[in-house]
Scaffold this motif. Structure first.
Motif, PDB file in Angstrom:
ATOM      1  N   ALA A   9     -42.256  12.079  23.054  1.00  0.00           N
ATOM      2  CA  ALA A   9     -41.577  11.699  21.820  1.00  0.00           C
ATOM      3  C   ALA A   9     -41.647  10.192  21.600  1.00  0.00           C
ATOM      4  O   ALA A   9     -41.844   9.724  20.471  1.00  0.00           O
ATOM      5  CB  ALA A   9     -40.119  12.159  21.877  1.00  0.00           C
ATOM      6  N   GLN A  10     -41.495   9.431  22.670  1.00  0.00           N
ATOM      7  CA  GLN A  10     -41.553   7.981  22.558  1.00  0.00           C
ATOM      8  C   GLN A  10     -42.932   7.521  22.110  1.00  0.00           C
ATOM      9  O   GLN A  10     -43.074   6.625  21.272  1.00  0.00           O
ATOM     10  CB  GLN A  10     -41.209   7.348  23.914  1.00  0.00           C
ATOM     11  N   MET A  11     -43.994   8.116  22.646  1.00  0.00           N
ATOM     12  CA  MET A  11     -45.355   7.691  22.330  1.00  0.00           C
ATOM     13  C   MET A  11     -45.709   7.940  20.870  1.00  0.00           C
ATOM     14  O   MET A  11     -46.598   7.291  20.329  1.00  0.00           O
ATOM     15  CB  MET A  11     -46.349   8.391  23.244  1.00  0.00           C
ATOM     16  N   ARG A  12     -45.027   8.874  20.227  1.00  0.00           N
ATOM     17  CA  ARG A  12     -45.309   9.119  18.808  1.00  0.00           C
ATOM     18  C   ARG A  12     -44.887   7.941  17.931  1.00  0.00           C
ATOM     19  O   ARG A  12     -45.308   7.842  16.778  1.00  0.00           O
ATOM     20  CB  ARG A  12     -44.628  10.403  18.350  1.00  0.00           C
ATOM     21  N   HIS A  13     -44.066   7.063  18.473  1.00  0.00           N
ATOM     22  CA  HIS A  13     -43.613   5.896  17.717  1.00  0.00           C
ATOM     23  C   HIS A  13     -44.381   4.635  18.112  1.00  0.00           C
ATOM     24  O   HIS A  13     -44.154   3.576  17.532  1.00  0.00           O
ATOM     25  CB  HIS A  13     -42.111   5.661  17.949  1.00  0.00           C
ATOM     26  N   MET A  14     -45.258   4.742  19.105  1.00  0.00           N
ATOM     27  CA  MET A  14     -45.961   3.574  19.624  1.00  0.00           C
ATOM     28  C   MET A  14     -47.389   3.519  19.091  1.00  0.00           C
ATOM     29  O   MET A  14     -48.047   4.553  18.971  1.00  0.00           O
ATOM     30  CB  MET A  14     -45.988   3.609  21.163  1.00  0.00           C
ATOM     31  N   HIS A  15     -47.860   2.320  18.801  1.00  0.00           N
ATOM     32  CA  HIS A  15     -49.217   2.144  18.297  1.00  0.00           C
ATOM     33  C   HIS A  15     -49.898   0.966  19.003  1.00  0.00           C
ATOM     34  O   HIS A  15     -50.278  -0.023  18.366  1.00  0.00           O
ATOM     35  CB  HIS A  15     -49.213   1.929  16.784  1.00  0.00           C
ATOM     36  N   PRO A  16     -50.057   1.065  20.327  1.00  0.00           N
ATOM     37  CA  PRO A  16     -50.670  -0.055  21.053  1.00  0.00           C
ATOM     38  C   PRO A  16     -52.174  -0.142  20.789  1.00  0.00           C
ATOM     39  O   PRO A  16     -52.807   0.824  20.351  1.00  0.00           O
ATOM     40  CB  PRO A  16     -50.401   0.310  22.519  1.00  0.00           C
ATOM     41  N   LEU A  17     -52.732  -1.301  21.077  1.00  0.00           N
ATOM     42  CA  LEU A  17     -54.177  -1.433  21.081  1.00  0.00           C
ATOM     43  C   LEU A  17     -54.727  -0.743  22.323  1.00  0.00           C
ATOM     44  O   LEU A  17     -54.095  -0.754  23.382  1.00  0.00           O
ATOM     45  CB  LEU A  17     -54.583  -2.906  21.096  1.00  0.00           C
ATOM     46  N   VAL A  18     -55.890  -0.126  22.184  1.00  0.00           N
ATOM     47  CA  VAL A  18     -56.544   0.568  23.288  1.00  0.00           C
ATOM     48  C   VAL A  18     -57.975   0.047  23.404  1.00  0.00           C
ATOM     49  O   VAL A  18     -58.724   0.055  22.428  1.00  0.00           O
ATOM     50  CB  VAL A  18     -56.577   2.098  23.069  1.00  0.00           C
ATOM     51  N   GLU A  19     -58.330  -0.398  24.590  1.00  0.00           N
ATOM     52  CA  GLU A  19     -59.677  -0.914  24.833  1.00  0.00           C
ATOM     53  C   GLU A  19     -60.291  -0.147  26.000  1.00  0.00           C
ATOM     54  O   GLU A  19     -59.669  -0.023  27.058  1.00  0.00           O
ATOM     55  CB  GLU A  19     -59.622  -2.402  25.169  1.00  0.00           C
ATOM     56  N   THR A  20     -61.486   0.377  25.806  1.00  0.00           N
ATOM     57  CA  THR A  20     -62.203   1.070  26.872  1.00  0.00           C
ATOM     58  C   THR A  20     -63.553   0.398  27.082  1.00  0.00           C
ATOM     59  O   THR A  20     -64.315   0.210  26.132  1.00  0.00           O
ATOM     60  CB  THR A  20     -62.420   2.557  26.533  1.00  0.00           C
ATOM     61  N   TYR A  21     -63.824   0.032  28.320  1.00  0.00           N
ATOM     62  CA  TYR A  21     -65.118  -0.549  28.672  1.00  0.00           C
ATOM     63  C   TYR A  21     -65.745   0.312  29.764  1.00  0.00           C
ATOM     64  O   TYR A  21     -65.120   0.590  30.787  1.00  0.00           O
ATOM     65  CB  TYR A  21     -64.974  -1.997  29.142  1.00  0.00           C
ATOM     66  N   ILE A  22     -66.990   0.744  29.541  1.00  0.00           N
ATOM     67  CA  ILE A  22     -67.678   1.701  30.406  1.00  0.00           C
ATOM     68  C   ILE A  22     -68.971   1.072  30.917  1.00  0.00           C
ATOM     69  O   ILE A  22     -69.713   0.455  30.142  1.00  0.00           O
ATOM     70  CB  ILE A  22     -68.026   2.988  29.644  1.00  0.00           C
ATOM     71  N   GLN A  23     -69.241   1.240  32.204  1.00  0.00           N
ATOM     72  CA  GLN A  23     -70.506   0.795  32.780  1.00  0.00           C
ATOM     73  C   GLN A  23     -71.195   1.976  33.449  1.00  0.00           C
ATOM     74  O   GLN A  23     -70.619   2.627  34.334  1.00  0.00           O
ATOM     75  CB  GLN A  23     -70.277  -0.317  33.804  1.00  0.00           C
TER      76      GLN A  23
END
Length: 579
Positions: A72-86
């Motif tokens: 429920a808490q995460m539905r109110h959160m809008h963080p930046l998400v960064e994915t780096y793959i090697q």
């Protein structure tokens, strides 16, 4: 079952359609599950006031309850998400080395319904196009597949799993219950399979390590290690996800070998630097109010021009910080400013207004100037091996300022800052012309020759050699998004320093040309504040542990936020890195 939506910046949208060496990550789903509607809350309540569980079954009830609160808490959160793959290949002496890479950046959005799994970008890039480009003969990384690893199960129920207590264990200062989790037969697809760590005060899940099961014949679930940090009393939110595969078979005979790290930050993005600004306004009586200067006067034309340029600079910097890409002012800025001042003083430069330094919170290696503000990326600060190498990068940007290379003053008009976050990279760019770059290189060499770092530039040259060596394989790490990189096409900036550097030998244990990613800069996921990681030097056992420019696992030192006194923030301890 799983409710995840990633709104990705359009500059990186094309990266979801990568070459056949990558792997498709399907978003886990469960079928025929009994849903539980989470409470509509914006703050997770602490559970310490409840009676302590008297049995393992009651502990599981508490864990389930807390996980539903988390969803429920995460539905109110809008963080930046960064994915780096090697993508990696085996090496007899170095163990594994990267051969290609991929990069994604966006904002997590879990607010729209339980079936909304679209990868949203610019208009026209919808499900139809994605499906047409996804072939059963090749595997593709989808950024949403990594973003969804912050969620163990958005309908976590005891009836779907077999849960077995393993032991108690400390993660940093936090004592945890370790529990093995296995989905039951016919409990639905995409259920979590692995191990969870549960802190033993409020019974929040703080770490889960494993994969999802079972997977379909045409898609794969990757293995991952997902961490949450205690960011506010009773609030544990996702901060890091490390994923790795070394022998995932596809195309019948081929193996997938990769390492990936996902970072989340900017949870409190609305209050960056603004928390007390309005409430702390002081109201004076009219009789006590005086002008700041009794000899007030209008700005001269020269002063007005400088103020106009500074206004454009401040607007751009403020917009980047508001989005969450730029860290608030902090201790790292002071370190960078100290090095810049060393260069200014020893070269007798007189620069007005004063130079400022800031940290861009993304992984790609880049630096640029916004007027008189020098910006270096977190990834670049991570991999630089020493202060002389840092001085080399800062000298390039100082060269632009000393030569009078100015910011486009169109940014002084505030309406130009009215654009959606996902349009940032098309509205804000700070790249320089080739001529300006060449002139800044020459000026930087002059500044370094008169600086305290003049006798240590061999290390900076060695860093450039390592960068040049890895650039063809790590194109997404090397390519700058907002400013300029040290490598552009076949051009290496500051290449004159190569002549003073020793021969690069990656198999020489005591030659440290560059560091792994994640070893120097620590980012508070709640406030986006950047600080220097406090880690002890680690003696390397072999050349394999040097890992220049590479992704490594992350092991946060978990602490609880204090309800009285100063807050504690988890620190990160990456894989051993050379100092």
């Amino acid at each position: 079952m799983r409710s995840l939506k990633a709104v990705w910046f359009p500059l990186f949208l094309v990266l979801c359609f990568v070459s056949a060496v990558a792997a498709q990550v399907a978003t886990p789903q469960a079928s025929d599950s009994e849903s539980t509607t989470p409470a509509t809350i914006t703050q997770l309540p602490a559970a310490t006031s409840l009676a302590a569980p008297s049995s393992f079954d009651q502990v599981l009830d508490r864990i389930v309850e807390r996980e539903h609160f988390f969803v429920a808490q995460m539905r109110h959160m809008h963080p930046l998400v960064e994915t780096y793959i090697q993508n990696m290949k085996s090496d007899k002496e170095l163990g594994a080395v990267p051969v290609s890479d991929h990069y994604f950046l966006g904002r997590l959005d879990m607010s729209n319904g339980t079936n909304d799994r679209e990868f949203i970008g610019r208009p026209g890039f919808g499900r139809r196009m994605m499906n047409s480009l996804t072939s059963v003969y090749s595997l593709h990384f989808l950024p949403l597949g990594f973003a969804q690893m912050v969620m163990m199960d958005d309908d976590f129920q005891k009836k779907f799993y077999t849960l077995t207590f393993v032991r108690r264990e400390f993660l940093g200062e936090t004592r945890c219950l370790v529990i093995d989790v296995q989905p039951k037969e016919k409990s639905g697809k995409g259920r979590f399979l692995g191990r969870i760590w549960v802190e033993d005060q409020d019974y929040n899940i703080v770490r889960f390590n494993g994969t999802y099961s079972p997977h379909a014949s045409t898609s794969y679930y990757l293995h991952f290690d997902s961490w949450r940090l205690n960011m506010r009393p009773g609030v544990w939110l996702p901060a890091y996800v490390y994923s790795e595969e070394s022998e995932l078979k596809y195309r019948m005979t081929q193996n997938l070998h990769f390492k990936a790290q996902t970072r989340l930050w900017g949870y409190d993005i609305k209050n960056l630097g603004r928390a007390d600004e309005f409430t702390s306004i002081q109201v004076d009586s009219p009789q006590s109010v005086k002008d700041q200067s009794e000899a007030g006067q209008d700005a001269t034309p020269v002063e007005a021009e400088r103020m106009w340029q500074r206004q454009a600079e401040d607007n751009a910097v403020e917009r980047l910080q508001k989005i969450g890409l730029l860290a608030p002012n902090g201790d790292v800025d002071k370190v960078l400013t100290t090095v810049v001042n060393n260069l200014i003083v020893t070269n007798n430069l007189d620069i007005q207004p004063e130079i400022r330094a800031r940290v861009l919170l993304t992984a790609p290696l880049e630096s640029f100037t916004i007027g008189h503000t020098i910006v270096l990326s977190r990834g670049l600060l991570d991999v630089l091996p020493d202060e002389a190498s840092l001085a080399m990068v800062l000298a390039r940007e100082l060269g632009h300022i000393a030569l009078g290379h100015q910011l486009d003053t169109r940014f002084a008009f505030n309406d130009r800052m009215f654009f959606a976050d996902e349009d940032t990279f098309s509205n804000l760019t700070f790249q320089r012309s080739r001529a300006d770059e060449d002139d800044a290189d020459k000026k930087a060499l002059e500044l370094l020759a008169n600086s305290p770092y003049k006798d240590k530039l061999g290390n900076a040259g060695l860093f450039l050699k390592a960068l040049q060596e890895r650039a063809p394989d790590l194109k997404n790490l090397i390519r700058a998004r907002l400013g300029d990189g040290m490598v552009s096409g076949k051009t290496l900036r500051m290449s004159a320093l190569l002549n003073s550097a020793p021969q690069l030998d990656e198999r020489k244990k005591d030659q440290i040309a560059a560091l792994p990613l994640g070893g120097r800069i620590k980012v508070d996921p709640w406030s986006s504040q950047a600080t220097l990681a406090k880690t002890k030097p680690v003696a390397l056992l072999s050349a394999r542990e040097k890992m220049p420019f590479e992704v490594t696992p992350v092991f946060p030192y978990l602490t609880r936020v204090s309800t009285s006194g100063a807050d504690k923030v988890a620190s990160t301890s990456p894989a051993p890195a050379a100092k």
